[in-house]
Design a protein around this motif. Structure first.
Motif, short mmCIF file in Angstrom:
data_model
loop_
_atom_site.label_atom_id
_atom_site.label_comp_id
_atom_site.label_asym_id
_atom_site.label_seq_id
_atom_site.Cartn_x
_atom_site.Cartn_y
_atom_site.Cartn_z
N LYS A 355 0.83 -1.21 0.00
CA LYS A 355 0.00 0.00 0.00
C LYS A 355 0.86 1.26 0.00
N LYS A 356 1.87 1.25 -0.87
CA LYS A 356 2.76 2.41 -1.00
C LYS A 356 2.83 2.87 -2.46
N LEU A 357 1.65 2.95 -3.06
CA LEU A 357 1.59 3.34 -4.46
C LEU A 357 2.01 4.79 -4.68
N TYR A 358 1.96 5.60 -3.62
CA TYR A 358 2.35 7.00 -3.74
C TYR A 358 3.82 7.13 -4.17
N LEU A 359 4.63 6.13 -3.80
CA LEU A 359 6.03 6.16 -4.22
C LEU A 359 6.15 6.01 -5.74
N LEU A 360 5.27 5.20 -6.31
CA LEU A 360 5.28 5.01 -7.76
C LEU A 360 4.97 6.31 -8.49
N ALA A 361 4.04 7.08 -7.93
CA ALA A 361 3.64 8.33 -8.58
C ALA A 361 4.84 9.26 -8.75
N THR A 362 5.67 9.36 -7.72
CA THR A 362 6.86 10.21 -7.79
C THR A 362 7.86 9.69 -8.81
N ILE A 363 8.07 8.37 -8.80
CA ILE A 363 9.01 7.75 -9.74
C ILE A 363 8.57 7.98 -11.19
N TYR A 364 7.30 7.77 -11.45
CA TYR A 364 6.79 7.89 -12.81
C TYR A 364 6.77 9.34 -13.28
N PHE A 365 6.61 10.26 -12.35
CA PHE A 365 6.66 11.67 -12.73
C PHE A 365 8.03 12.02 -13.29
N VAL A 366 9.08 11.51 -12.67
CA VAL A 366 10.44 11.75 -13.17
C VAL A 366 10.59 11.18 -14.58
N GLY A 367 10.14 9.92 -14.78
CA GLY A 367 10.23 9.31 -16.11
C GLY A 367 9.42 10.07 -17.14
N PHE A 368 8.25 10.54 -16.75
CA PHE A 368 7.36 11.28 -17.65
C PHE A 368 8.01 12.58 -18.11
N ILE A 369 8.61 13.31 -17.20
CA ILE A 369 9.26 14.58 -17.55
C ILE A 369 10.40 14.35 -18.53
N VAL A 370 11.21 13.32 -18.27
CA VAL A 370 12.31 12.97 -19.19
C VAL A 370 11.77 12.66 -20.57
N ASN A 371 10.70 11.88 -20.62
CA ASN A 371 10.09 11.49 -21.89
C ASN A 371 9.57 12.69 -22.68
N ILE A 372 8.84 13.57 -22.02
CA ILE A 372 8.26 14.73 -22.69
C ILE A 372 9.35 15.64 -23.25
N ILE A 373 10.39 15.89 -22.45
CA ILE A 373 11.49 16.76 -22.91
C ILE A 373 12.14 16.19 -24.16
N LEU A 374 12.43 14.90 -24.14
CA LEU A 374 13.09 14.26 -25.29
C LEU A 374 12.18 14.19 -26.52
N ASN A 375 10.87 14.12 -26.31
CA ASN A 375 9.94 14.04 -27.44
C ASN A 375 10.00 15.29 -28.32
N PHE A 376 10.43 16.42 -27.77
CA PHE A 376 10.53 17.63 -28.58
C PHE A 376 11.65 17.52 -29.63
N TYR A 377 12.55 16.55 -29.44
CA TYR A 377 13.62 16.35 -30.41
C TYR A 377 13.18 15.46 -31.58
N ILE A 378 11.93 15.00 -31.55
CA ILE A 378 11.39 14.20 -32.66
C ILE A 378 11.44 15.00 -33.96
N LYS A 379 11.20 16.30 -33.86
CA LYS A 379 11.22 17.15 -35.05
C LYS A 379 12.56 17.07 -35.76
N GLU A 380 13.65 16.96 -34.99
CA GLU A 380 14.99 16.96 -35.56
C GLU A 380 15.48 15.56 -35.91
N TYR A 381 15.17 14.57 -35.05
CA TYR A 381 15.74 13.24 -35.23
C TYR A 381 14.74 12.17 -35.67
#
Length: 419
Positions: A355-381
Motif C-alpha cells: 500500500k505504497k503506491l504514492y512512491l510510484l507516482a513520484t518515480i513515474y513523474f520523473v520518467g514522464f518529464i524525461v520522456n516529454i522533454i526528449l519528445n521535442f527532439y522528434i522534429k529533428e531526429y
C-alpha cells in the motif's frame, strides 16, 4: 531445486492454459500486423492509432483507481457478488464522465467527424465493461473461462477490423469492426456472468477505502500513458500521420515481447495476491523468484531478437521497412522498451501489496518529464527519438524502483522476522 520448480511449472495445467491463451492471442495479432502493414493505408492506420490512443487515455484517467482497487481487494472480501457490484455501479458513473471527456477532446482535436467520436464513445462503453468483467474470472482463477474470454477479445481487436476494412477500406470501417467485435465478446461474457447478477450497490465507506488505496495509481497511469502514447501526438504534430502509422506498426511488432509479460501477469499476479493473504513472507519470496526468472528471459530474448535473420520480420512488415536500418533499429529500441516496461511493472506488485503506491507516482513523474522533454527532439531526429525517449524513461523508472524496493525489502524482512 530450480529444475524441480521448472518441472512443476510446465506440468501445471493453469500455467499451460495461460500460455495457450497468450499464444493464440499473439497469432491473431500477427495476422493483424501483417494485414495492416501490407494492406492498410499508413495515414488511415495512423488516424486509427490516434483514436485508440484516445480510448487508452480515457481508460487511464477514469478506470485505473477502480481497476487497481478491484485487483488488490478481490481476495480480501467474503461476499464476492456485493464486492463486484460495487465496482459495476462505479462503471455507470465512469461511462457518464467519459461523454464529457470526449466532447472536450473533440473541441480541441477537430480532425474527426461527430460520427467517429460517437463510435469511439460506444467502443469505450463496451470495452471498459468487458475489461472489468473479465477480471472476475482471472482473479477467481477460472483459467478455462478466461481463456475463452481472451480469445474472443483478440478476435474482436484483431480480426473484425480487418474484415470490415476489406469491404469498406476507410477509417470508419476499422472502428465499426472494433465495435462489432467487442459487442459480440461482451455478449459472450454476459452469458458467463449469470451467477453474478447485477444490482446497484453503493458503499461509501468502501469507496473511500478503495480511493485512499489507489488514488496514487491515477497519477502513475497518467504518466504511464504519457510515456507510452504521447509520442504518437508529437510525431503527428512534428512529422506526418503516416509516420504515426509506421511508428505504431514498429511498436506493435516490438510489442510481441509482451507475450512473456502477458503470461507472467496472467499467471503470477493472481497467485501472489492470493498467497499474500495466507503467508506474506512466502508471497514476497515467490515474487522475487518470479522477477529474477523474468529478467533472465528478457536478456535472452533481446539477444535472439537482434541476431535472427531480418527476413523473418518480413512475414509481418513490408520489406522496405524491415531492411531500412533506421526503422529496424527503432524497432529494436522499442523492443527493449517493452521489456523494461514489463519488468518495472512486475515491481508494482510490491508497492501494491505494501500500500505504497504514492512512491510510484513520484518515480513515474520523473520518467514522464524525461520522456516529454526528449519528445521535442522528434522534429529533428525523427521517430527513433520517440523510441529512445520511451526507453530512457522506462530505464530511469526501473532503476528508481529497484533502489526503493531494495530498501523496502530490508524493512519487510525485519518486520516479518520480528512477528
Amino acid at each position: 531445486m530450480n529444475n524441480k520448480f521448472n518441472m512443476r511449472l510446465f506440468n501445471n495445467k493453469s500455467f499451460n492454459i495461460t500460455v495457450f491463451t497468450v499464444c493464440i492471442t499473439v497469432l491473431l495479432q500477427f495476422i493483424f500486423i501483417r494485414f495492416t502493414s501490407y494492406q492498410i493505408d499508413k495515414e488511415t492506420y495512423g488516424n486509427f492509432v490516434l483514436l485508440q490512443t484516445l480510448i487508452a487515455g480515457l481508460s487511464t484517467v477514469l478506470l485505473q483507481i477502480p481497476s487497481q482497487s478491484f485487483d488488490r481487494f478481490f481476495n480480501t472480501t467474503n461476499n464476492k457478488l456485493i464486492f463486484i457490484n460495487e465496482f459495476r455501479t462505479l462503471l455507470i458513473l465512469i461511462n457518464i464522465l467519459s461523454v464529457f471527456f470526449i466532447i472536450i477532446y473533440s473541441f480541441f482535436y477537430e480532425r474527426f467527424s461527430f460520427e467517429i467520436y460517437v463510435i469511439v464513445l460506444i467502443v469505450f462503453f463496451i470495452l471498459n465493461n468487458f475489461s472489468f468483467n473479465q477480471k472476475i474470472f482471472l482473479f477467481s482463477l477460472e483459467r478455462k473461462k478466461y481463456f475463452y474470454i481472451k480469445i474472443s477479445e483478440s478476435i474482436a481487436k484483431f480480426l473484425f477490423p480487418i474484415i470490415f476494412y476489406m469491404y469498406f477500406k476507410n477509417l470508419e470501417s476499422l472502428l465499426i469492426g472494433l465495435l462489432t467485435g467487442y459487442l459480440l465478446s461482451f455478449l459472450l461474457i454476459s452469458k458467463m456472468l449469470k451467477e453474478y447478477p447485477f444490482k446497484i450497490q453503493i458503499n461509501m465507506m468502501n469507496y473511500k477505502k478503495y480511493f485512499n488505496f489507489a488514488y496514487p495509481i491515477f497519477f502513475v497511469s497518467i504518466f504511464t500513458w504519457g510515456i507510452s502514447f504521447s509520442d504518437r501526438y508529437f510525431i503527428d504534430y512534428f512529422l506526418t500521420t503516416s509516420d504515426v502509422g509506421i511508428y505504431s506498426l514498429l511498436a506493435i511488432v516490438a510489442g510481441i515481447g509482451q507475450i512473456i509479460g502477458q503470461i507472467y501477469f496472467m499467471y503470477v499476479e493472481p497467485i501472489i495476491l492470493k498467497e499474500y493473504e495466507i503467508n506474506r513472507k512466502n508471497s514476497f519470496n515467490q515474487l522475487s523468484k518470479y522477477i529474477k526468472i523474468l529478467s533472465l528471459v528478457f536478456l535472452l530474448l533481446s539477444l535472439i531478437a537482434y541476431i535472427i535473420p531480418k527476413e523473418i520480420y518480413t512475414l509481418l512488415l513490408e520489406r522496405d521497412v524491415v531492411y531500412n536500418n533506421y526503422y529496424f533499429n527503432t524497432m529494436m529500441i522499442l523492443l527493449l522498451s517493452i521489456f523494461l516496461l514489463i519488468l518495472q511493472s512486475a515491481f508494482h506488485l510490491y508497492f501494491k501489496l505494501l500500500k505504497k503506491l504514492y512512491l510510484l507516482a513520484t518515480i513515474y513523474f520523473v520518467g514522464f518529464i524525461v520522456n516529454i522533454i526528449l519528445n521535442f527532439y522528434i522534429k529533428e531526429y525523427g521517430i527513433m527519438m520517440a523510441a529512445i525517449s520511451t526507453l530512457l524513461a522506462y530505464l530511469i523508472i526501473l532503476i528508481l524502483e529497484y533502489i526503493l524496493i531494495k530498501q523496502e525489502l530490508k524493512k519487510i524482512h525485519k518486520r516479518i522476522g520480528n512477528n
